[in-house]
Scaffold this motif. Structure first.
Motif, PDB file in Angstrom:
ATOM      1  N   VAL A   1       1.929   4.148   9.392  1.00 29.70           N
ATOM      2  CA  VAL A   1       1.244   4.709   8.220  1.00 29.70           C
ATOM      3  C   VAL A   1      -0.263   4.744   8.479  1.00 29.70           C
ATOM      4  N   VAL A   2      -0.790   3.662   9.066  1.00 28.95           N
ATOM      5  CA  VAL A   2      -2.209   3.629   9.434  1.00 28.95           C
ATOM      6  C   VAL A   2      -2.510   4.758  10.415  1.00 28.95           C
ATOM      7  N   ASP A   3      -1.633   4.941  11.411  1.00 24.23           N
ATOM      8  CA  ASP A   3      -1.830   6.006  12.385  1.00 24.23           C
ATOM      9  C   ASP A   3      -1.836   7.375  11.708  1.00 24.23           C
ATOM     10  N   SER A   4      -0.910   7.578  10.775  1.00 25.33           N
ATOM     11  CA  SER A   4      -0.805   8.874  10.101  1.00 25.33           C
ATOM     12  C   SER A   4      -2.070   9.198   9.320  1.00 25.33           C
ATOM     13  N   VAL A   5      -2.610   8.198   8.612  1.00 28.80           N
ATOM     14  CA  VAL A   5      -3.833   8.410   7.838  1.00 28.80           C
ATOM     15  C   VAL A   5      -5.012   8.660   8.779  1.00 28.80           C
ATOM     16  N   ALA A   6      -5.109   7.850   9.827  1.00 22.83           N
ATOM     17  CA  ALA A   6      -6.250   7.945  10.749  1.00 22.83           C
ATOM     18  C   ALA A   6      -6.273   9.263  11.514  1.00 22.83           C
ATOM     19  N   ASN A   7      -5.113   9.872  11.685  1.00 26.23           N
ATOM     20  CA  ASN A   7      -5.023  11.080  12.503  1.00 26.23           C
ATOM     21  C   ASN A   7      -5.269  12.371  11.725  1.00 26.23           C
ATOM     22  N   GLN A   8      -5.583  12.270  10.440  1.00 27.03           N
ATOM     23  CA  GLN A   8      -5.785  13.475   9.637  1.00 27.03           C
ATOM     24  C   GLN A   8      -7.104  14.182   9.968  1.00 27.03           C
ATOM     25  N   ALA A   9      -7.082  15.490   9.813  1.00 21.46           N
ATOM     26  CA  ALA A   9      -8.304  16.275  10.024  1.00 21.46           C
ATOM     27  C   ALA A   9      -9.352  15.852   8.998  1.00 21.46           C
ATOM     28  N   ARG A  10     -10.614  15.844   9.406  1.00 24.48           N
ATOM     29  CA  ARG A  10     -11.663  15.343   8.528  1.00 24.48           C
ATOM     30  C   ARG A  10     -12.930  16.173   8.693  1.00 24.48           C
ATOM     31  N   ASP A  11     -13.856  16.001   7.744  1.00 25.57           N
ATOM     32  CA  ASP A  11     -15.113  16.742   7.812  1.00 25.57           C
ATOM     33  C   ASP A  11     -16.155  15.955   8.606  1.00 25.57           C
TER      34      ASP A  11
ATOM     35  N   MET B   1       3.265   0.565   3.364  1.00 27.44           N
ATOM     36  CA  MET B   1       3.097  -0.526   4.312  1.00 27.44           C
ATOM     37  C   MET B   1       2.810  -1.796   3.510  1.00 27.44           C
ATOM     38  N   HIS B   2       3.138  -2.923   4.080  1.00 26.24           N
ATOM     39  CA  HIS B   2       2.980  -4.191   3.379  1.00 26.24           C
ATOM     40  C   HIS B   2       2.016  -5.101   4.128  1.00 26.24           C
ATOM     41  N   ALA B   3       1.330  -5.941   3.369  1.00 23.96           N
ATOM     42  CA  ALA B   3       0.327  -6.824   3.969  1.00 23.96           C
ATOM     43  C   ALA B   3       0.366  -8.187   3.296  1.00 23.96           C
ATOM     44  N   ILE B   4      -0.139  -9.180   4.002  1.00 27.78           N
ATOM     45  CA  ILE B   4      -0.364 -10.503   3.432  1.00 27.78           C
ATOM     46  C   ILE B   4      -1.867 -10.764   3.431  1.00 27.78           C
ATOM     47  N   LEU B   5      -2.313 -11.683   2.583  1.00 29.89           N
ATOM     48  CA  LEU B   5      -3.726 -12.041   2.494  1.00 29.89           C
ATOM     49  C   LEU B   5      -3.914 -13.455   3.022  1.00 29.89           C
TER      50      LEU B   5
ATOM     51  N   LEU C   1      -9.481 -15.325  12.812  1.00 27.48           N
ATOM     52  CA  LEU C   1      -9.079 -14.027  12.282  1.00 27.48           C
ATOM     53  C   LEU C   1      -9.904 -12.950  12.981  1.00 27.48           C
ATOM     54  N   PHE C   2      -9.250 -12.069  13.707  1.00 28.24           N
ATOM     55  CA  PHE C   2      -9.954 -11.083  14.519  1.00 28.24           C
ATOM     56  C   PHE C   2      -9.381  -9.695  14.264  1.00 28.24           C
ATOM     57  N   HIS C   3     -10.070  -8.679  14.779  1.00 26.22           N
ATOM     58  CA  HIS C   3      -9.792  -7.293  14.410  1.00 26.22           C
ATOM     59  C   HIS C   3      -8.681  -6.640  15.236  1.00 26.22           C
ATOM     60  N   LYS C   4      -7.502  -7.220  15.214  1.00 28.34           N
ATOM     61  CA  LYS C   4      -6.358  -6.573  15.859  1.00 28.34           C
ATOM     62  C   LYS C   4      -5.837  -5.445  14.962  1.00 28.34           C
ATOM     63  N   LYS C   5      -4.984  -4.622  15.515  1.00 28.85           N
ATOM     64  CA  LYS C   5      -4.454  -3.481  14.763  1.00 28.85           C
ATOM     65  C   LYS C   5      -3.758  -3.957  13.491  1.00 28.85           C
ATOM     66  N   GLY C   6      -4.013  -3.264  12.375  1.00 26.53           N
ATOM     67  CA  GLY C   6      -3.393  -3.611  11.109  1.00 26.53           C
ATOM     68  C   GLY C   6      -4.167  -4.596  10.274  1.00 26.53           C
ATOM     69  N   VAL C   7      -5.295  -5.073  10.791  1.00 26.05           N
ATOM     70  CA  VAL C   7      -6.108  -6.022  10.040  1.00 26.05           C
ATOM     71  C   VAL C   7      -6.698  -5.363   8.797  1.00 26.05           C
ATOM     72  N   LEU C   8      -6.705  -6.126   7.705  1.00 26.58           N
ATOM     73  CA  LEU C   8      -7.351  -5.722   6.451  1.00 26.58           C
ATOM     74  C   LEU C   8      -8.672  -6.470   6.370  1.00 26.58           C
TER      75      LEU C   8
ATOM     76  N   PHE D   1       0.861  -1.173   0.000  1.00 26.82           N
ATOM     77  CA  PHE D   1       0.000   0.000   0.000  1.00 26.82           C
ATOM     78  C   PHE D   1       0.905   1.233   0.000  1.00 26.82           C
ATOM     79  N   SER D   2       0.808   2.037  -1.049  1.00 24.38           N
ATOM     80  CA  SER D   2       1.589   3.270  -1.128  1.00 24.38           C
ATOM     81  C   SER D   2       0.674   4.456  -0.848  1.00 24.38           C
ATOM     82  N   THR D   3       1.098   5.309   0.089  1.00 29.83           N
ATOM     83  CA  THR D   3       0.314   6.485   0.489  1.00 29.83           C
ATOM     84  C   THR D   3       1.245   7.695   0.555  1.00 29.83           C
ATOM     85  N   PRO D   4       0.702   8.904   0.689  1.00 32.00           N
ATOM     86  CA  PRO D   4       1.552  10.082   0.854  1.00 32.00           C
ATOM     87  C   PRO D   4       2.399  10.040   2.120  1.00 32.00           C
TER      88      PRO D   4
END
Length: 236
Positions: free
Chosen positions: A193-203, A40-44, A111-118, A33-36
């Motif tokens: 990277v997840v933290d950075s995206v989640a912490n952005q200002a939003r409407d 980050m990398h993931a497995i399926l 498979l449960f909803h721990k941090k970083g789960v897709l 996953f490439s973001t500004p």
């Protein structure tokens, strides 16, 4: 008789050696996953074959390239995959775009909803079938014994192992989603990277005020190499 036992032992050892060698050569898909804010990398997960196949199909067709993380909620998750987000105007409400089909639910207690789960987003359909394209990545939060008990009570039919409880109390996640959405992958590095995206200002609709585009690619890599590079254990 002794000769037969030696032959049987030899065959058994040979089979185990071949199986071990085969596992070391086995390949898996590594998703990038490439973001500004970085990569980050993931497995399926192989436990969710229909979701894995569908996601890889979309990635290989470059479906996600240029789409936005259109919904971000701090201490919860970041969501993307709406095809309408690619050319969306500033402030436009997003989240209703799709590809015209759903993926049957593949919900499993392992498979449960721990941090970083897709995991796959979905609407309120009773079958809990997933969106054909929209997904989210969990940021979540760390829970203590008391707060975790309250969270688990929101999914009364779900049972948890002590290991899963400990993960929620150390790494964190969103336990109230367990049993309701299909988890089909896991980010294995650069969770900041997840933290950075989640912490952005939003409407008011949780869309970031500044667009956050994504690009997703995948490649096959030996499991052994993934384990070495990212310290991830596949458990098989």
């Amino acid at each position: 008789m002794i000769s037969n036992k030696k032959t049987l032992l030899f065959l058994l050892v040979s089979f185990i050696s071949l199986e071990t060698f085969s596992q070391s050569k086995r390949k898996e898909y590594l998703v990038t996953f490439s973001t500004p804010f970085g990569e980050m990398h993931a497995i399926l997960h192989n436990e969710t074959p229909q979701h894995k196949k569908n996601f890889l199909k979309l990635v290989n067709h470059k479906f996600y390239d240029g789409l936005l993380f259109h919904r971000v909620i701090k201490s919860f998750m970041i969501q993307g995959g709406d095809p309408n987000s690619k050319k969306a105007k500033e402030g436009e409400l997003l989240g209703n775009g799709d590809v015209g089909y759903k993926v049957p639910a593949e919900i499993t207690p392992e498979l449960f909803h721990k941090k970083g789960v897709l995991a796959a987003a979905r609407d309120n359909n009773p079958e809990k079938a997933s969106s054909g394209c929209q997904y989210y990545i969990v940021q979540g939060q760390v829970w203590n014994d008391s707060s975790l008990t309250k969270q688990m009570a929101r999914s009364p039919l779900r049972t948890y192992t002590e290991e899963q409880k400990n993960v929620y109390k150390t790494i964190g996640g969103t336990p109230h989603l367990d049993g309701n959405y299909t988890v089909f992958g896991q980010v294995i590095d650069n969770l900041w990277v997840v933290d950075s995206v989640a912490n952005q200002a939003r409407d008011k609709n949780n869309r970031p005020l500044k667009d956050i585009p994504m690009k997703i690619t995948c490649k096959k890599m030996r499991k052994k190499k993934i384990t070495k590079l990212y310290a991830y254990t596949f458990g098989d």
